[in-house]
Scaffold this motif. Structure first.
Motif, PDB file in Angstrom:
ATOM      1  N   LYS A 135       0.829  -1.200   0.000  1.00  0.00           N
ATOM      2  CA  LYS A 135       0.000   0.000   0.000  1.00  0.00           C
ATOM      3  C   LYS A 135       0.866   1.254   0.000  1.00  0.00           C
ATOM      4  N   ILE A 136       1.913   1.243   0.806  1.00  0.00           N
ATOM      5  CA  ILE A 136       2.834   2.380   0.852  1.00  0.00           C
ATOM      6  C   ILE A 136       3.536   2.533  -0.491  1.00  0.00           C
ATOM      7  N   PHE A 137       3.976   1.417  -1.055  1.00  0.00           N
ATOM      8  CA  PHE A 137       4.679   1.476  -2.340  1.00  0.00           C
ATOM      9  C   PHE A 137       3.757   1.963  -3.452  1.00  0.00           C
ATOM     10  N   THR A 138       2.493   1.575  -3.384  1.00  0.00           N
ATOM     11  CA  THR A 138       1.518   2.045  -4.374  1.00  0.00           C
ATOM     12  C   THR A 138       1.346   3.562  -4.288  1.00  0.00           C
ATOM     13  N   LEU A 139       1.320   4.105  -3.087  1.00  0.00           N
ATOM     14  CA  LEU A 139       1.237   5.557  -2.919  1.00  0.00           C
ATOM     15  C   LEU A 139       2.466   6.241  -3.520  1.00  0.00           C
TER      16      LEU A 139
ATOM     17  N   LYS B 263      13.846  -0.994  12.482  1.00  0.00           N
ATOM     18  CA  LYS B 263      12.635  -0.191  12.363  1.00  0.00           C
ATOM     19  C   LYS B 263      12.777   1.113  13.150  1.00  0.00           C
ATOM     20  N   LYS B 264      13.356   1.016  14.360  1.00  0.00           N
ATOM     21  CA  LYS B 264      13.551   2.207  15.186  1.00  0.00           C
ATOM     22  C   LYS B 264      14.565   3.151  14.562  1.00  0.00           C
ATOM     23  N   ILE B 265      15.627   2.584  13.984  1.00  0.00           N
ATOM     24  CA  ILE B 265      16.651   3.408  13.331  1.00  0.00           C
ATOM     25  C   ILE B 265      16.052   4.166  12.153  1.00  0.00           C
ATOM     26  N   ILE B 266      15.217   3.498  11.370  1.00  0.00           N
ATOM     27  CA  ILE B 266      14.584   4.153  10.221  1.00  0.00           C
ATOM     28  C   ILE B 266      13.710   5.310  10.676  1.00  0.00           C
ATOM     29  N   SER B 267      12.960   5.122  11.759  1.00  0.00           N
ATOM     30  CA  SER B 267      12.120   6.200  12.289  1.00  0.00           C
ATOM     31  C   SER B 267      12.970   7.409  12.694  1.00  0.00           C
ATOM     32  N   VAL B 268      14.110   7.132  13.331  1.00  0.00           N
ATOM     33  CA  VAL B 268      15.013   8.209  13.751  1.00  0.00           C
ATOM     34  C   VAL B 268      15.608   8.908  12.531  1.00  0.00           C
ATOM     35  N   VAL B 269      15.997   8.132  11.532  1.00  0.00           N
ATOM     36  CA  VAL B 269      16.587   8.703  10.313  1.00  0.00           C
ATOM     37  C   VAL B 269      15.582   9.617   9.611  1.00  0.00           C
TER      38      VAL B 269
ATOM     39  N   ILE C  11      10.282   9.805   2.305  1.00  0.00           N
ATOM     40  CA  ILE C  11       9.358   9.470   3.395  1.00  0.00           C
ATOM     41  C   ILE C  11       8.644   8.149   3.118  1.00  0.00           C
ATOM     42  N   LEU C  12       8.049   8.021   1.928  1.00  0.00           N
ATOM     43  CA  LEU C  12       7.256   6.825   1.622  1.00  0.00           C
ATOM     44  C   LEU C  12       8.113   5.560   1.554  1.00  0.00           C
ATOM     45  N   LEU C  13       9.278   5.650   0.919  1.00  0.00           N
ATOM     46  CA  LEU C  13      10.108   4.452   0.803  1.00  0.00           C
ATOM     47  C   LEU C  13      10.789   4.104   2.124  1.00  0.00           C
TER      48      LEU C  13
ATOM     49  N   GLU D 216       8.569  -1.320   7.152  1.00  0.00           N
ATOM     50  CA  GLU D 216       7.625  -2.434   7.182  1.00  0.00           C
ATOM     51  C   GLU D 216       8.277  -3.760   6.797  1.00  0.00           C
ATOM     52  N   ILE D 217       9.187  -3.740   5.820  1.00  0.00           N
ATOM     53  CA  ILE D 217       9.708  -5.015   5.299  1.00  0.00           C
ATOM     54  C   ILE D 217      10.973  -5.487   6.006  1.00  0.00           C
ATOM     55  N   LEU D 218      11.650  -4.602   6.721  1.00  0.00           N
ATOM     56  CA  LEU D 218      12.794  -5.045   7.519  1.00  0.00           C
ATOM     57  C   LEU D 218      12.267  -5.622   8.834  1.00  0.00           C
ATOM     58  N   LYS D 219      12.762  -6.769   9.214  1.00  0.00           N
ATOM     59  CA  LYS D 219      12.165  -7.526  10.314  1.00  0.00           C
ATOM     60  C   LYS D 219      12.655  -7.098  11.698  1.00  0.00           C
ATOM     61  N   LYS D 220      13.917  -6.736  11.807  1.00  0.00           N
ATOM     62  CA  LYS D 220      14.488  -6.463  13.120  1.00  0.00           C
ATOM     63  C   LYS D 220      13.936  -5.171  13.709  1.00  0.00           C
TER      64      LYS D 220
END
Length: 209
Positions: A34-38, A89-95, A73-75, A81-85
């Motif tokens: 859904k995110i990728f479609t946006l 996920k937390k690092i991406i949010s901070v970045v 932002i979208l990617l 979402e697709i990275l499991k650890k």
């Protein structure tokens, strides 16, 4: 019509096709798709509007800011979402926060940058995505199925080339034209890989978790 224009329009056509295909079962798919479609929808709208402005000889450089920031932002959310650890996920949010704050400060300090092609913006929004692609490949090596491998492979190749292209502003003549053509061809390859991803994993039924 020059070969360069033909290559560019082939990329547009493939982008439009992929957008339609992913939209067909948007409600049935997982959050990453859904995110990728946006992202595809936003890219198509901006590409078409940019082409319209260019054909009417109207400055369209300001659209690059919406493209690079929106893509980032979208990617980034897609990779979260697709990275499991959980730590990734937390690092991406901070970045995401750091990059957006850095860009806000940059534009506050230099308000004239809005009407220019911003190399700083391109670098800070592209490098994290390239790193996220690399982290995804590591995840695949460790074994986690084959979903999204075609999309991310296309991203990795295309974003690396684009980073080279957009930071090579001082290159002139045939070398710069070669880089532009290479970038356009890699964009076509990127779109083809997106289509392969849809065909293999999403054309018949929703992906399984």
């Amino acid at each position: 019509m020059s070969i360069q224009i033909i290559i560019v329009y082939i990329g547009y056509i493939l982008l439009a096709l992929n957008t339609v295909l992913f939209l067909r079962n948007y409600r049935l798919e997982l959050t990453p798709i859904k995110i990728f479609t946006l992202y595809l929808i936003g890219s198509l709208v901006l590409q078409l509007y940019s082409s319209y402005l260019s054909n009417h000889r109207i400055n369209n450089l300001f659209l690059s800011h919406y493209f690079f920031i929106g893509k980032f932002i979208l990617l980034s959310l897609f990779f979260r979402e697709i990275l499991k650890k959980i730590i990734l996920k937390k690092i991406i949010s901070v970045v995401i926060i750091i990059v957006l704050v850095a860009l806000c400060v940059y534009y506050i300090v230099d308000t004239t940058s809005y009407d220019k092609f911003n190399i700083f913006e391109i670098v800070v929004t592209s490098i994290p995505l390239i790193i996220f692609c690399f982290l995804f490949f590591i995840q695949k090596i460790e074994g986690s199925g084959s979903r999204f491998i075609f999309i991310v492979s296309g991203m990795f190749l295309y974003f690396l080339c684009s980073l080279l292209l957009f930071t090579a502003g001082n290159i002139k003549g045939s070398t710069k034209m070669l880089i532009w053509i290479t970038n356009a061809l890699l964009y076509i390859l990127y779109q083809i890989l997106i289509f392969v991803e849809w065909y293999k994993h999403f054309r018949k039924k929703p992906a399984l978790t």
